[in-house]
Scaffold this motif. Structure first.
Motif, PDB file in Angstrom:
ATOM      1  N   UNK A 157       0.691  -1.159  -0.051  1.00 16.00           N
ATOM      2  CA  UNK A 157       0.105  -0.132  -0.119  1.00 16.00           C
ATOM      3  C   UNK A 157       0.743   1.334   0.095  1.00 16.00           C
ATOM      4  N   UNK A 158       2.179   1.226   0.056  1.00 15.48           N
ATOM      5  CA  UNK A 158       3.178   2.310   0.143  1.00 15.48           C
ATOM      6  C   UNK A 158       4.447   1.745  -0.275  1.00 15.48           C
ATOM      7  N   UNK A 159       4.818   2.440  -1.536  1.00 11.79           N
ATOM      8  CA  UNK A 159       6.031   2.167  -2.134  1.00 11.79           C
ATOM      9  C   UNK A 159       7.166   3.208  -2.197  1.00 11.79           C
ATOM     10  N   UNK A 160       8.128   3.016  -1.867  1.00 12.06           N
ATOM     11  CA  UNK A 160       9.072   4.340  -1.556  1.00 12.06           C
ATOM     12  C   UNK A 160      10.471   4.201  -2.782  1.00 12.06           C
ATOM     13  N   UNK A 161      10.696   5.152  -3.497  1.00  8.20           N
ATOM     14  CA  UNK A 161      11.560   5.261  -4.764  1.00  8.20           C
ATOM     15  C   UNK A 161      12.443   6.377  -4.335  1.00  8.20           C
ATOM     16  N   UNK A 162      13.575   6.055  -5.145  1.00  5.80           N
ATOM     17  CA  UNK A 162      14.588   7.256  -4.581  1.00  5.80           C
ATOM     18  C   UNK A 162      14.612   8.366  -5.747  1.00  5.80           C
TER      19      UNK A 162
ATOM     20  N   UNK B 146       0.068   1.805 -13.855  1.00  7.96           N
ATOM     21  CA  UNK B 146      -0.614   2.931 -13.231  1.00  7.96           C
ATOM     22  C   UNK B 146      -1.431   3.135 -11.990  1.00  7.96           C
ATOM     23  N   UNK B 147      -1.697   1.914 -11.657  1.00  9.40           N
ATOM     24  CA  UNK B 147      -2.410   1.636 -10.270  1.00  9.40           C
ATOM     25  C   UNK B 147      -1.653   1.951  -9.138  1.00  9.40           C
ATOM     26  N   UNK B 148      -0.345   2.082  -9.231  1.00  8.89           N
ATOM     27  CA  UNK B 148       0.794   2.293  -8.345  1.00  8.89           C
ATOM     28  C   UNK B 148       0.742   3.764  -7.839  1.00  8.89           C
ATOM     29  N   UNK B 149       0.350   4.587  -8.737  1.00  6.10           N
ATOM     30  CA  UNK B 149       0.588   6.040  -8.769  1.00  6.10           C
ATOM     31  C   UNK B 149       0.261   6.783  -7.263  1.00  6.10           C
ATOM     32  N   UNK B 150      -0.967   6.409  -6.900  1.00  8.06           N
ATOM     33  CA  UNK B 150      -1.421   6.586  -5.735  1.00  8.06           C
ATOM     34  C   UNK B 150      -0.657   6.286  -4.311  1.00  8.06           C
ATOM     35  N   UNK B 151       0.372   5.261  -4.398  1.00 13.06           N
ATOM     36  CA  UNK B 151       1.194   4.707  -3.446  1.00 13.06           C
ATOM     37  C   UNK B 151       2.676   4.979  -3.441  1.00 13.06           C
ATOM     38  N   UNK B 152       2.907   5.906  -4.460  1.00  6.44           N
ATOM     39  CA  UNK B 152       4.471   6.228  -4.573  1.00  6.44           C
ATOM     40  C   UNK B 152       4.697   7.423  -3.719  1.00  6.44           C
ATOM     41  N   UNK B 153       6.067   7.250  -3.252  1.00  9.87           N
ATOM     42  CA  UNK B 153       6.595   8.299  -2.370  1.00  9.87           C
ATOM     43  C   UNK B 153       7.957   8.571  -2.726  1.00  9.87           C
ATOM     44  N   UNK B 154       8.664   9.569  -2.925  1.00  9.57           N
ATOM     45  CA  UNK B 154       9.917   9.732  -3.293  1.00  9.57           C
ATOM     46  C   UNK B 154      10.800   9.933  -1.830  1.00  9.57           C
TER      47      UNK B 154
END
Length: 739
Positions: free
Chosen positions: A174-179, A192-200
């Motif tokens: 439910x939360x995905x962290x990218x650098x 596309x369905x991951x867009x709402x879960x991405x955090x930089x």
């Protein structure tokens, strides 16, 4: 999940696990097997799937920083680590945390039964892909599998399938962290369905690297240059480059040796010319990296692909010259603190390295810039704080903006990048741009089409078949499933003649999504109307919250079709052009566009016949209606950037169109600071003002007077150029969407 500052518990904990007994020296560390029953906790941090490379160091750094938090409570957190991560943890960290040592791999199916039987409230997978079940009320994962994001570069079908699985297994979290934002955009476009879960959350340098004092084996004496490359032997790391680089340096009188850090079996896979010049230090721990840098004259980093490597951070922080690939993923981190080389041209690399090593002041200046730059970047502690806040706060749904365009007009790329930046800055949300056209049309090579590339935003193409509706060509497969997967909270449709636009409009009506529509047409430009087409457009406009229009005529047309007043914002077509400096060139009249009756080229020919001989008339465009005639110098159509040098401040741009909803050339003229004569037949005639004259172009005499008047007057003020900038458009649009 909350924690109490100062809370703790005894180091030894009773467990019903069948794993070997705890070590006497590290009573909180267990080495576990497939028969292990996991210790239960409120949070399980999983780094047992990381065995080499920078991910191991990131995991060790994150564990150390989390353990150092004042509100850390070891009774609530268990860290599941691989032996490689364990080796990178300091003794102090090992004493402060509970560790389950597990070696996971793709084939670790024997552990799945244990995974399925334990459902902690929260789980953090430091880096995916996670080829094992992950259960928990909150599931957070980091992601930096850059080779999976560029699966088209994979050589085999099996590798491409694995890359697909790597991306899509993220749907469990439910939360995905990218650098980096570039990774977030790429991932959004592909899933596309991951867009709402991405955090930089940016990468950073570990404190164990900065403070490390552990030595490396003593090196043999060497009179030449020592370059270090601290990385595992992944294909994209480009180790094969080092052999030809050494040969090119030898041709310049520079002998070089390399220090590499990888397991023996990986070292044996290197090309022979690299092995011959390299000393393998084996897998080094974080606290040994400072010693590696101290033994090297520079760090070489010819990588071809990265998410966000720690190598540039380490080189800048430890004051080591950095020779790195001239690629965006390095420049985003190192800026002007690195010495850039072509990772595909060893001769260029040899030139850069030889020049820098022979120029002490240049080398020292770059080191100073690196130290200053790294001091402004987030620390490892900041990274840990951000991840902790994501774990302990309720899962938020950041806004998602979908932009639908009906053609791949990449001249709008700066606009979409500006909208994405503005939307992200205002909401923290993601933006996805969808071009709904035939993919083959990207190869047409017309002036407004450019090859695929990095455009500063996530984008994708949908559908390839067409059908006809009310005489209009429409796609039969609009990719409407994309709307369900991406689930936008805001939509901006830049065109109303695609079925994806209509599907987005219907979703906005049903789901309460904020909808902005870009309408350049008006009653002045719509020569053919039908009840069916009006009904289609009415359904598209029904849920619109905002209309972006170029003129009052377009606003009235929107209200007429919608049968209600739609709030509007008046914006011209945005362009990215710099204002031309003034010159003393002879006056010329220029025309940009198709040589057609619609564009009023016959009016231009009549104007040329009436103008004095001292004024030249030039046109750039395709002769679609066979109208080319004497008096007008006709040039073939070319990108505007190629003729800007020929457009001087003394030029007059004429737009004698009969039907033209929103001529891009008008915005280009304002941005360049050209004097403009525009036909009264089009809605842009209302833009008349300083430097802009509206004329009856059907009357050659009136047309000539207008050209002479505008030549005698002032150029459009610089503020008009700002009005057509992508940044201005983006700000006004996002203001309306968020109102």
């Amino acid at each position: 999940m909350t924690s109490s500052p100062g809370a703790g518990r005894p180091a030894v904990r009773t467990t019903t696990s069948t794993c070997p007994p705890p070590s006497a020296s590290l009573p909180s560390t267990r080495r576990c097997s497939r028969r292990t029953r996991w210790r239960m906790a409120e949070l399980r941090v999983i780094a047992s799937n990381l065995h080499r490379g920078g991910a191991v160091q990131v995991a060790a750094s994150l564990i150390g920083e989390l353990a150092a938090r004042p509100d850390f409570d070891r009774s609530r957190v268990v860290f599941e680590v691989s032996p490689a991560v364990l080796d990178n943890l300091t003794g102090e960290v090992r004493e402060r945390v509970d560790l389950d040592v597990v070696r996971r791999g793709v084939r670790s199916v024997g552990l799945w039964r244990t995974d399925l039987g334990h459902d902690e409230p929260a789980k953090l997978v430091v880096f995916s892909p996670a080829w094992f079940p992950v259960r928990g009320a909150r599931r957070l994962s980091g992601y930096a599998d850059v080779t999976a994001l560029y699966a088209e570069a994979q050589p085999t079908r099996r590798a491409r399938a694995k890359a697909w699985l790597s991306r899509h297994q993220l749907r469990r979290f439910d939360t995905i962290v990218v650098e980096t934002q570039a990774v977030a955009d790429r991932l959004t476009a592909q899933v596309p369905q991951l867009a709402s879960r991405l955090h930089v959350v940016p990468n950073s340098i570990s404190g164990a690297v900065v403070d490390g004092t552990a030595p490396i084996p003593e090196l043999p004496a060497f009179d030449g240059v020592t370059l270090a490359y601290t990385s595992a032997n992944y294909p994209h790391k480009n180790f094969a480059y080092l052999g030809p680089l050494a040969a090119a340096l030898a041709d310049r009188g520079v002998e070089v040796r390399y220090l590499v850090t990888m397991p023996t079996h990986e070292f044996e896979q290197l090309p022979g010319d690299v092995q011959a010049r390299a000393i393998n230090l084996g897998t080094v721990r974080q606290e040994q990296l400072r010693s590696v840098h101290a033994a090297a004259d520079g760090i070489v980093f010819p990588s071809l692909l990265e998410a966000s490597s720690a190598t540039p951070f380490e080189a800048m922080r430890l004051g080591t010259p950095l020779f790195a690939s001239d690629r965006d993923f390095v420049r985003a981190t190192a800026g002007d603190a690195a010495h850039y080389l072509d990772p595909l041209d060893p001769a260029d690399g040899a030139r850069v390295i030889a020049d820098v090593l022979g120029d002490g002041p240049r080398r020292a200046a770059a080191i100073e810039r690196g130290l200053a730059r790294v001091a402004t970047l987030p620390s490892a502690g900041d990274r840990a704080d951000r991840i902790w806040s994501l774990l302990t706060s309720p899962a938020a749904e950041p806004p998602r903006l979908l932009i639908v365009n009906n053609m791949p007009a990449f001249y709008r790329s700066p606009l979409y990048a500006a909208i994405a930046d503005e939307f992200r800055a205002r909401t923290g949300g993601q933006t996805l741009v969808v071009f709904q056209v035939r993919r083959a049309r990207r190869e047409r090579g017309e002036w407004f089409y450019t090859p695929d590339g990095d455009h500063g935003y996530a984008h994708r193409f949908v559908q390839d078949d067409y059908a006809y509706l009310a005489g209009r060509k429409l796609p039969t497969r609009p990719g409407s499933g994309l709307l369900r997967r991406y689930a936008p909270t805001h939509v901006f449709t830049a065109g109303w003649d695609t079925s994806l636009s209509l599907a987005a409009s219907r979703r906005a009506l049903r789901r309460g999504v904020r909808l902005a529509v870009w309408v350049e047409s008006s009653s002045l430009t719509t020569t053919r109307r039908s009840r069916l087409l009006d009904a289609v457009r009415r359904s598209w406009l029904a849920p619109a919250d905002l209309a972006v229009v170029p003129s009052a005529a377009s606003a009235a047309y929107v209200d007429e079709l919608a049968q209600r007043h739609v709030p509007d914002v008046r914006l011209l077509n945005p362009v990215t052009l710099d204002r031309l400096a003034g010159t003393e060139a002879a006056p010329r009249v220029v025309f940009l566009g198709d040589l057609s009756l619609r564009k009023g080229f016959d009016r231009l020919v009549a104007l040329a016949a009436k103008l004095g001989s001292g004024i030249e008339v030039h046109a750039w465009g395709r002769d679609t209606d066979g109208l080319a005639a004497g008096g007008v110098v006709v040039h073939p159509p070319v990108p505007l950037a190629e003729i800007v040098a020929e457009l001087t401040s003394a030029d007059v741009l004429v737009i004698p169109s009969r039907v033209d909803p929103a001529p891009l050339t008008f915005s280009e003229g304002l941005a360049l600071g050209l004097r403009i004569v525009v036909s009264t037949d089009i809605s842009y005639a209302e833009q008349a003002g300083p430097g802009v004259v509206a004329a009856d172009c059907d009357d050659p005499a009136s047309f000539v007077v207008a050209v002479e008047d505008v030549l005698a007057g002032e150029r459009p003020p610089a503020s008009r150029g700002a009005d057509v900038s992508p940044e201005h458009f983006a700000k006004r649009l996002v203001d309306g969407l968020l109102a």
